[in-house]
Design an enzyme around this catalytic site. Structure first.
Site, PDB file in Angstrom:
ATOM      1  N   ASP A  79      28.099  55.422  97.352  1.00 54.34           N
ATOM      2  CA  ASP A  79      28.717  55.328  98.906  1.00 54.34           C
ATOM      3  C   ASP A  79      27.696  55.875  99.766  1.00 54.34           C
ATOM      4  OD1 ASP A  79      30.655  55.085 100.730  1.00 54.34           O
ATOM      5  OD2 ASP A  79      31.982  56.464 100.300  1.00 54.34           O
ATOM      6  N   HIS A  80      28.094  55.985 100.939  1.00 54.93           N
ATOM      7  CA  HIS A  80      27.194  56.476 102.236  1.00 54.93           C
ATOM      8  C   HIS A  80      26.149  57.350 102.010  1.00 54.93           C
ATOM      9  CE1 HIS A  80      30.809  55.256 104.415  1.00 54.93           C
ATOM     10  NE2 HIS A  80      30.172  54.869 105.371  1.00 54.93           N
ATOM     11  N   GLU A 114      25.026  49.694 106.798  1.00 54.41           N
ATOM     12  CA  GLU A 114      26.083  49.970 108.110  1.00 54.41           C
ATOM     13  C   GLU A 114      25.105  49.864 109.374  1.00 54.41           C
ATOM     14  OE1 GLU A 114      28.627  52.960 107.303  1.00 54.41           O
ATOM     15  OE2 GLU A 114      29.498  53.185 109.538  1.00 54.41           O
ATOM     16  N   GLU A 161      33.243  62.170 107.978  1.00 52.63           N
ATOM     17  CA  GLU A 161      33.109  62.351 106.235  1.00 52.63           C
ATOM     18  C   GLU A 161      31.977  62.660 105.864  1.00 52.63           C
ATOM     19  OE1 GLU A 161      35.494  59.061 103.629  1.00 52.63           O
ATOM     20  OE2 GLU A 161      33.713  58.458 104.516  1.00 52.63           O
ATOM     21  N   HIS A 179      36.420  57.097 110.143  1.00 55.93           N
ATOM     22  CA  HIS A 179      36.348  57.653 108.588  1.00 55.93           C
ATOM     23  C   HIS A 179      37.518  58.929 108.714  1.00 55.93           C
ATOM     24  CE1 HIS A 179      32.143  56.126 107.782  1.00 55.93           C
ATOM     25  NE2 HIS A 179      33.010  55.550 106.919  1.00 55.93           N
ATOM     26  N   HIS A 228      34.935  49.843 106.304  1.00 55.25           N
ATOM     27  CA  HIS A 228      34.866  51.357 106.125  1.00 55.25           C
ATOM     28  C   HIS A 228      35.967  51.900 106.854  1.00 55.25           C
ATOM     29  CE1 HIS A 228      30.279  51.672 104.734  1.00 55.25           C
ATOM     30  NE2 HIS A 228      30.991  51.069 104.098  1.00 55.25           N
ATOM     31  N   GLY A 247      39.085  52.633 106.727  1.00 61.05           N
ATOM     32  CA  GLY A 247      40.322  51.736 107.217  1.00 61.05           C
ATOM     33  C   GLY A 247      41.543  52.726 106.873  1.00 61.05           C
ATOM     34  N   VAL A 299      38.393  53.199 100.083  1.00 56.82           N
ATOM     35  CA  VAL A 299      39.768  53.658 100.157  1.00 56.82           C
ATOM     36  C   VAL A 299      39.170  55.162  99.456  1.00 56.82           C
ATOM     37  CG1 VAL A 299      41.916  53.799  99.091  1.00 56.82           C
ATOM     38  CG2 VAL A 299      40.999  51.418  99.531  1.00 56.82           C
TER      39      VAL A 299
HETATM   40 ZN   LIG Z   1      30.623  53.686 106.912  1.00 59.54          ZN
END
Ligand SMILES: [Zn+2]
Length: 358
Positions: A108-109, A173, A181, A225, A264, A266, A287
């Protein structure tokens, strides 16, 4: 024709991963990416997807990866995050095939200050590629949306070239996703900056396509986020449709959805918003917050129901000498967390149309 006619069960990478996302785009569904922090949460996600005959994405955040390796480890220079992400990916690889579904293993990120984490994972991918002809991870996410667009694209391109050589997918992104986040706080950002412009999407699509077709774009369309009170955010998933149309016009291509989009931030969005995002080419949706809550809720409900059996090792409402071992065995109460999380994962799959796809 189902997905398993196209790709094998187990971790999918490279061309097979592309086939999975093409299949999703063509059949108008998206695959949820479930943030996992342990073998328990990985298993809950895999079990959920298996039971509804669907593919799933397991993703590790920088913090989640460090947790996977153990909070007792020092994370200087991202060492624990690298070890944990690699261990997590290896674990997913070890069990994924047994669940009989296509599984995407993703990180992830990764913001600029966390690049050493990215470098560490990529080194593991390259090593794995030498031995097995594919990367350890299916994909990684690079989040340079805080930087200028030029720097964002340039840095992504640098990594994209390295990743293309080992057929590893890049998710990038553009535009700012609000909220907070993993320590990046955008809650004070002006609302107009939350929406990506079609020209930006085209700039990325054009530059990246020259290198590989293994990439996707998380474009801001008002996303936030983490958690927020409903009504605070205005999502505009129709913007993704405009981006697609703009790219189609530039490419003069037949495919009405040439861009793979990722959703992202969501949590809390409506079914209609999700459906529209998917219709406009979203193939992956993150998620995290909601499955965290579900995991906790499983434990809370268990504790409330079994309270009288969980106060001492011996002695419960059935008698002073009655043992409670079977109630406080972690396999029992953590299993309740898993069952509750699995249900929430299935709900996410359902919202995204990711049901019965094998
Ligand atoms: Zn993002």
């Amino acid at each position: 024709m189902g997905l398993l006619d196209i790709v094998p069960a187990g971790v999918v990478t490279g061309k097979n991963l592309l086939k999975v996302f093409e299949y999703a785009r063509e059949h108008n569904f998206a695959i949820p990416a479930i943030n996992c922090t342990s073998t328990s949460t990985v298993n809950a996600a895999l079990e959920a997807a298996r039971d509804i005959k669907s593919p799933i994405i397991i993703q590790f955040s920088q913090g989640g990866a460090a947790y996977f390796a153990g909070k007792g480890l020092d994370n200087k220079n991202q060492e624990a995050s690298i070890i944990g992400a690699v261990a997590g990916a290896q674990y997913v690889r070890a069990v994924a095939k047994a669940y009989g579904i296509p599984v995407i293993v993703h990180s992830d990120h990764c913001a600029k200050k966390l690049l050493p984490w990215f470098d560490g994972m990529l080194a593991a991918d390259e090593q794995y590629y030498k031995a097995h002809g594919e990367p350890l991870f299916s994909s990684h996410m690079l989040d340079l949306s805080e930087e200028t667009k030029e720097e964002n694209i340039e840095t992504c391109l640098k990594y994209l070239k390295r990743m293309a050589a080992i057929e590893c997918w890049l998710e990038m992104e553009i535009g700012i996703t609000g909220g907070e986040e993993d320590g990046v706080d955008n809650s004070g950002v002006d609302n107009s900056a939350l929406y990506t412009q079609p020209e930006d999407i085209w700039d990325i699509q054009k530059a990246f396509s020259e290198v590989t077709d293994l990439f996707s774009i998380a474009a801001g369309f008002g996303n936030v986020h983490g958690v927020y009170a409903p009504g605070n955010v205005k999502l505009h998933p129709e913007l993704l449709g405009k981006h697609q149309a703009y790219v189609v016009e530039q490419l003069k291509c037949e495919n009405p959805k040439p861009v793979f989009f990722v959703f992202h931030g969501g949590s809390g969005s409506s079914e209609a918003e999700i459906t529209e995002a998917v219709r406009n080419g979203v193939v992956k949706m993150n998620v995290d917050t909601d499955t965290q809550w579900a995991y906790w809720e499983g434990l809370r409900n268990y504790y409330e129901a079994k309270k009288g059996y969980l106060q001492t090792q011996v002695g419960n409402p059935e008698g002073e000498g009655k043992p409670n071992k079977k109630h406080y065995d972690p396999r029992v109460f953590i299993r309740e967390c898993e069952k509750s999380m699995s249900k929430r994962v299935q709900q996410a799959c359902d919202n995204l149309g990711n049901v019965d796809k094998l």
